[in-house]
Design a protein around this motif. Structure first.
Motif, short mmCIF file in Angstrom:
data_model
loop_
_atom_site.label_atom_id
_atom_site.label_comp_id
_atom_site.label_asym_id
_atom_site.label_seq_id
_atom_site.Cartn_x
_atom_site.Cartn_y
_atom_site.Cartn_z
N THR A 33 0.86 -1.18 0.00
CA THR A 33 0.00 0.00 0.00
C THR A 33 0.90 1.23 0.00
N SER A 34 0.31 2.39 0.14
CA SER A 34 1.12 3.61 0.12
C SER A 34 1.40 4.08 1.54
N PRO A 35 2.53 4.75 1.74
CA PRO A 35 2.79 5.33 3.05
C PRO A 35 1.77 6.42 3.38
N GLU A 36 1.25 7.08 2.36
CA GLU A 36 0.24 8.12 2.58
C GLU A 36 -1.01 7.55 3.26
N LEU A 37 -1.37 6.34 2.92
CA LEU A 37 -2.54 5.69 3.53
C LEU A 37 -2.35 5.57 5.04
N TRP A 38 -1.20 5.06 5.46
CA TRP A 38 -0.93 4.84 6.87
C TRP A 38 -0.75 6.16 7.61
N ALA A 39 -0.09 7.11 6.97
CA ALA A 39 0.09 8.43 7.59
C ALA A 39 -1.25 9.14 7.74
N ALA A 40 -2.12 9.01 6.75
CA ALA A 40 -3.44 9.65 6.81
C ALA A 40 -4.30 9.03 7.91
N MET A 41 -4.23 7.70 8.06
CA MET A 41 -4.97 7.06 9.15
C MET A 41 -4.50 7.57 10.50
N GLN A 42 -3.19 7.72 10.65
CA GLN A 42 -2.65 8.20 11.91
C GLN A 42 -3.07 9.65 12.15
N MET A 43 -3.03 10.46 11.09
CA MET A 43 -3.42 11.87 11.23
C MET A 43 -4.88 11.99 11.65
N ARG A 44 -5.76 11.21 11.03
CA ARG A 44 -7.19 11.25 11.39
C ARG A 44 -7.38 10.82 12.85
N TYR A 45 -6.66 9.80 13.25
CA TYR A 45 -6.75 9.33 14.64
C TYR A 45 -6.27 10.42 15.59
N ASP A 46 -5.11 11.01 15.29
CA ASP A 46 -4.55 12.05 16.15
C ASP A 46 -5.48 13.27 16.25
N LEU A 47 -6.02 13.70 15.12
CA LEU A 47 -6.92 14.87 15.13
C LEU A 47 -8.18 14.61 15.96
N ALA A 48 -8.65 13.39 15.94
CA ALA A 48 -9.86 13.06 16.69
C ALA A 48 -9.60 12.84 18.17
N THR A 49 -8.40 12.44 18.52
CA THR A 49 -8.13 12.09 19.92
C THR A 49 -7.28 13.11 20.67
N GLN A 50 -6.72 14.07 19.98
CA GLN A 50 -5.82 15.02 20.64
C GLN A 50 -6.33 16.46 20.48
N VAL A 51 -7.56 16.67 20.87
CA VAL A 51 -8.17 18.00 20.80
C VAL A 51 -7.77 18.78 22.05
#
Length: 99
Positions: A68-86
């Motif tokens: 898969t692409s590294p962008e896929l994994w980085a995007a998943m992490q970014m979405r997780y971080d944005l949702a959990t680190q408000v």
């Protein structure tokens, strides 16, 4: 716009997807995955246990291993971080608009 069907669901850490879906689909053990990724088992276990994030470097490694692409994994992490680190004080920050 937020999907109302997803309201209240916690975001998914990329480690959970790797642990529950990807590694079983690849048919490899966690130890073999760590070896193939050229990382320690502890590093992988921390990601799979959702204790550590998927860093950009790790996104490249996982992308290569899984085809898969590294962008896929980085995007998943970014979405997780944005949702959990408000930030707690977010409501106190005014929303300004350019004139």
């Amino acid at each position: 716009m937020t999907n109302p069907l997803l309201k209240g669901l916690r975001p998914t850490h990329p480690g959970e997807i790797l642990r529950e879906d990807v590694l079983p689909a690849l048919g490899i053990s966690k130890s073999k995955a760590a070896s193939d990724l050229r990382i320690s088992r502890q590093q992988l276990y921390d990601i799979l246990g959702e204790k550590k994030p998927v860093t950009p470097q790790m996104a490249h490694r996982i992308g290569k291993l899984t085809g898969t692409s590294p962008e896929l994994w980085a995007a998943m992490q970014m979405r997780y971080d944005l949702a959990t680190q408000v930030p707690e004080e977010l409501d106190l920050i005014p929303a300004r608009e350019a004139a």
